[in-house]
Design a protein around this motif. Structure first.
Motif, PDB file in Angstrom:
ATOM      1  N   ILE A 171      87.586  40.920  29.479  1.00 52.69           N
ATOM      2  CA  ILE A 171      88.981  40.566  29.788  1.00 52.69           C
ATOM      3  C   ILE A 171      89.574  41.549  30.799  1.00 52.69           C
ATOM      4  O   ILE A 171      90.322  41.142  31.687  1.00 52.69           O
ATOM      5  N   ASP A 172      89.211  42.835  30.687  1.00 49.84           N
ATOM      6  CA  ASP A 172      89.657  43.822  31.688  1.00 49.84           C
ATOM      7  C   ASP A 172      89.137  43.444  33.075  1.00 49.84           C
ATOM      8  O   ASP A 172      89.877  43.485  34.068  1.00 49.84           O
ATOM      9  N   VAL A 173      87.853  43.090  33.138  1.00 49.03           N
ATOM     10  CA  VAL A 173      87.231  42.709  34.413  1.00 49.03           C
ATOM     11  C   VAL A 173      87.880  41.439  34.962  1.00 49.03           C
ATOM     12  O   VAL A 173      88.210  41.355  36.157  1.00 49.03           O
ATOM     13  N   ALA A 174      88.106  40.446  34.093  1.00 53.70           N
ATOM     14  CA  ALA A 174      88.742  39.195  34.531  1.00 53.70           C
ATOM     15  C   ALA A 174      90.160  39.456  35.042  1.00 53.70           C
ATOM     16  O   ALA A 174      90.588  38.883  36.053  1.00 53.70           O
ATOM     17  N   SER A 175      90.885  40.350  34.358  1.00 52.76           N
ATOM     18  CA  SER A 175      92.246  40.691  34.781  1.00 52.76           C
ATOM     19  C   SER A 175      92.227  41.359  36.153  1.00 52.76           C
ATOM     20  O   SER A 175      93.077  41.076  37.016  1.00 52.76           O
ATOM     21  N   GLU A 176      91.247  42.249  36.371  1.00 54.98           N
ATOM     22  CA  GLU A 176      91.104  42.914  37.676  1.00 54.98           C
ATOM     23  C   GLU A 176      90.801  41.895  38.773  1.00 54.98           C
ATOM     24  O   GLU A 176      91.320  41.986  39.888  1.00 54.98           O
ATOM     25  N   LEU A 177      89.951  40.919  38.457  1.00 55.13           N
ATOM     26  CA  LEU A 177      89.603  39.884  39.441  1.00 55.13           C
ATOM     27  C   LEU A 177      90.808  39.000  39.762  1.00 55.13           C
ATOM     28  O   LEU A 177      91.021  38.613  40.910  1.00 55.13           O
ATOM     29  N   LYS A 178      91.607  38.697  38.733  1.00 57.47           N
ATOM     30  CA  LYS A 178      92.821  37.905  38.956  1.00 57.47           C
ATOM     31  C   LYS A 178      93.810  38.683  39.836  1.00 57.47           C
ATOM     32  O   LYS A 178      94.497  38.113  40.687  1.00 57.47           O
ATOM     33  N   ARG A 179      93.871  39.992  39.612  1.00 56.84           N
ATOM     34  CA  ARG A 179      94.752  40.833  40.422  1.00 56.84           C
ATOM     35  C   ARG A 179      94.306  40.800  41.883  1.00 56.84           C
ATOM     36  O   ARG A 179      95.119  40.950  42.799  1.00 56.84           O
ATOM     37  N   ARG A 180      93.004  40.574  42.086  1.00 53.00           N
ATOM     38  CA  ARG A 180      92.458  40.467  43.450  1.00 53.00           C
ATOM     39  C   ARG A 180      92.464  39.006  43.928  1.00 53.00           C
ATOM     40  O   ARG A 180      91.772  38.651  44.865  1.00 53.00           O
ATOM     41  N   ALA A 210      88.859  53.149  33.410  1.00 58.21           N
ATOM     42  CA  ALA A 210      89.165  52.031  34.310  1.00 58.21           C
ATOM     43  C   ALA A 210      87.878  51.342  34.745  1.00 58.21           C
ATOM     44  O   ALA A 210      86.783  51.914  34.633  1.00 58.21           O
ATOM     45  N   HIS A 211      88.013  50.088  35.214  1.00 63.96           N
ATOM     46  CA  HIS A 211      86.889  49.354  35.796  1.00 63.96           C
ATOM     47  C   HIS A 211      87.089  49.317  37.308  1.00 63.96           C
ATOM     48  O   HIS A 211      88.088  48.793  37.786  1.00 63.96           O
ATOM     49  N   GLU A 212      86.132  49.877  38.046  1.00 65.17           N
ATOM     50  CA  GLU A 212      86.223  49.919  39.515  1.00 65.17           C
ATOM     51  C   GLU A 212      85.305  48.846  40.107  1.00 65.17           C
ATOM     52  O   GLU A 212      84.183  48.656  39.647  1.00 65.17           O
ATOM     53  N   PHE A 213      85.795  48.153  41.154  1.00 60.52           N
ATOM     54  CA  PHE A 213      85.067  47.019  41.716  1.00 60.52           C
ATOM     55  C   PHE A 213      84.345  47.376  43.007  1.00 60.52           C
ATOM     56  O   PHE A 213      84.884  48.066  43.870  1.00 60.52           O
ATOM     57  N   LEU A 214      83.107  46.897  43.137  1.00 61.15           N
ATOM     58  CA  LEU A 214      82.336  47.032  44.378  1.00 61.15           C
ATOM     59  C   LEU A 214      81.907  45.633  44.817  1.00 61.15           C
ATOM     60  O   LEU A 214      81.261  44.912  44.054  1.00 61.15           O
ATOM     61  N   GLY A 215      82.258  45.245  46.019  1.00 61.44           N
ATOM     62  CA  GLY A 215      81.855  43.918  46.505  1.00 61.44           C
ATOM     63  C   GLY A 215      82.845  43.369  47.508  1.00 61.44           C
ATOM     64  O   GLY A 215      83.891  43.952  47.773  1.00 61.44           O
ATOM     65  N   SER A 216      82.500  42.183  48.051  1.00 60.32           N
ATOM     66  CA  SER A 216      83.371  41.552  49.052  1.00 60.32           C
ATOM     67  C   SER A 216      84.574  40.907  48.367  1.00 60.32           C
ATOM     68  O   SER A 216      84.676  40.884  47.143  1.00 60.32           O
ATOM     69  N   SER A 217      85.478  40.356  49.152  1.00 56.00           N
ATOM     70  CA  SER A 217      86.727  39.791  48.623  1.00 56.00           C
ATOM     71  C   SER A 217      86.461  38.598  47.705  1.00 56.00           C
ATOM     72  O   SER A 217      85.629  37.738  47.993  1.00 56.00           O
ATOM     73  N   MET A 268      77.492  38.573  45.585  1.00 55.84           N
ATOM     74  CA  MET A 268      77.518  39.234  44.280  1.00 55.84           C
ATOM     75  C   MET A 268      78.399  40.473  44.354  1.00 55.84           C
ATOM     76  O   MET A 268      78.463  41.154  45.367  1.00 55.84           O
ATOM     77  N   GLY A 269      79.122  40.723  43.283  1.00 55.13           N
ATOM     78  CA  GLY A 269      79.927  41.940  43.171  1.00 55.13           C
ATOM     79  C   GLY A 269      79.687  42.577  41.818  1.00 55.13           C
ATOM     80  O   GLY A 269      79.122  41.948  40.921  1.00 55.13           O
ATOM     81  N   MET A 270      80.094  43.835  41.674  1.00 52.11           N
ATOM     82  CA  MET A 270      79.926  44.483  40.367  1.00 52.11           C
ATOM     83  C   MET A 270      81.055  45.463  40.091  1.00 52.11           C
ATOM     84  O   MET A 270      81.705  45.970  41.017  1.00 52.11           O
ATOM     85  N   ILE A 279      81.860  33.706  38.397  1.00 50.50           N
ATOM     86  CA  ILE A 279      81.106  33.724  37.136  1.00 50.50           C
ATOM     87  C   ILE A 279      80.803  35.184  36.804  1.00 50.50           C
ATOM     88  O   ILE A 279      80.120  35.868  37.570  1.00 50.50           O
ATOM     89  N   ILE A 280      81.346  35.651  35.680  1.00 46.73           N
ATOM     90  CA  ILE A 280      81.001  36.989  35.178  1.00 46.73           C
ATOM     91  C   ILE A 280      79.839  36.800  34.219  1.00 46.73           C
ATOM     92  O   ILE A 280      79.941  36.038  33.255  1.00 46.73           O
TER      93      ILE A 280
END
Length: 395
Positions: free
Chosen positions: A289-298, A262-269, A241-243, A276-277
């Protein structure tokens, strides 16, 4: 899904079942009614010649109710049949803005305030004659205004207390923004139900090549407030799980809130993993969409957004764009609130039907039986996972 036959329904019903979908909740109410009529007809032979089961099986459980309006926009609740001694379940969708009425010749869309007033009008029309009044309000009215941070009104707490004062015994809602709001009515029945099972079932029925383990999938909370949902989802599916947490500018206020920087991420790779958000609602959709974009960037693989209530207050264009750009692979929301025809037609949209679940809750409560097994879906989730891994068809 837990079968009706697997539950203890030996208790005598509280009263003859009556279903009242308030204006704007007719579609969901009709689906729930169809299940109840079918089940009761199948088991009617058990209850023949028993006075305690009078009216147990019917062609419809829906009570004929109207809320007409005067030309001034004022309204009144009318019940066109007797409800004396009935166990009544009132269903209301406070988010159905598609319902309109005439206000001195002008077309007015109904707000949550209007729907809540209509609910109270119908309760007033019952006039204490029902055996018991239960309210099923999937989107809890004013649930986003659940706590006081300055000189603010506590609208949700006031609304709950008002319903209880009017004689409501049980309130059933789904994924309340903060379930602690039930502290406002500590002596009354209040259940907040999670649709996690329906999300998982609908996703597995739609996407056939998911690898459900911690090496290939993650559950993500888009903010700190929804962490419990993501923790539960991760635990029942055996995922990491990440948040994200929202970094806000506390020096400014825009539209009554401090803007998100900004949305900052905490969690593993998340690299190479399906994600699943999970959240309680999609309002404008900017955060998701901001969170999904950040995840895609990762370098996340496919991203599915699941939310109990899809409000889509700013339209679907940004979701269309996110889908076309590969940022989002799917969006799951329930039919607990109004869904536009445009939303239902989108290729990325996965509809999670809650009508059978609500019918099971009503059927069980009418028998005055425990609903704890219905509120805890862990076993059903494991069952649907086993079917998926064995290549069996999921309904």
């Amino acid at each position: 899904m837990i079968r009706r036959s697997e539950r203890n329904l030996e208790n005598i019903p509280v009263g003859t079942l009556g279903l009242i979908p308030i204006t704007g909740c007719e579609e969901l109410g009709n689906k729930v009614n169809e299940y109840l009529v079918k089940w009761r007809k199948e088991s009617a032979h058990y209850c023949k010649n028993n006075a305690a089961f009078t009216g147990y099986s019917k062609d419809t459980f829906i009570i004929d109710t109207k809320v007409p309006r005067f030309g001034s926009g004022e309204a009144k609740g009318i019940i066109n049949e007797s409800v004396r001694g009935k166990d009544l379940y009132l269903m209301v969708d406070v988010c159905n803005y598609s319902v309109t009425y005439s206000l001195t010749g002008h077309k007015n869309h109904m707000s949550p305030d209007d729907h809540f007033q209509n609910l109270k009008r119908v309760i007033a029309a019952i006039a204490g004659k029902g055996r018991r009044i239960n309210v099923i309000m999937p989107f809890l009215y004013e649930s986003r205004q659940h706590k006081r941070t300055s000189r603010e009104s506590l609208d949700c707490a006031l609304a709950l207390q008002e319903l209880v004062r009017m004689g409501v015994e049980n309130i059933i809602t789904f994924d309340a923004h903060d379930p602690r709001v039930q502290n406002a009515i500590p002596l009354s029945g209040f259940e907040t139900v999670s649709p996690t099972y329906q999300f998982i079932k609908s996703l597995l029925a739609t996407v056939k090549d998911l690898q459900i383990d911690s090496a290939h999938m993650m559950a993500i909370s888009p903010d700190e407030g929804g962490t419990n949902r993501a923790v539960y989802l991760a635990n029942v599916l055996g995922l990491d799980m990440g948040m994200f947490y929202k970094r806000r500018d506390y020096t400014r206020i825009v539209d009554g809130r401090n803007p998100i920087v900004a949305h900052e991420f905490l969690g593993s790779s998340v690299e190479g993993k399906d994600v699943i958000i999970i959240d309680d609602m999609i309002s404008s959709g900017d955060s998701i969409i901001d969170v999904a974009s950040e995840l895609k960037r990762r370098k996340a693989k496919r991203i599915y957004a699941a939310a109990t209530f899809g409000l889509f207050t700013n339209g679907l264009e940004k979701f269309d764009k996110a889908y076309e750009e590969g940022i989002l692979s799917g969006v799951l929301t329930t039919n607990l609130i109004y869904q536009t025809p445009e939303l239902l037609s989108r290729p990325y949209y996965i509809n999670c039907d809650m009508s059978k679940y609500i019918a099971l809750l009503i059927d069980t409560l009418n028998h005055d039986s425990s609903i704890s097994t219905l509120l805890s879906p862990a076993e059903r989730i494991q069952d649907v996972l086993r079917k998926y891994r064995n290549g069996e068809t999921i309904e």
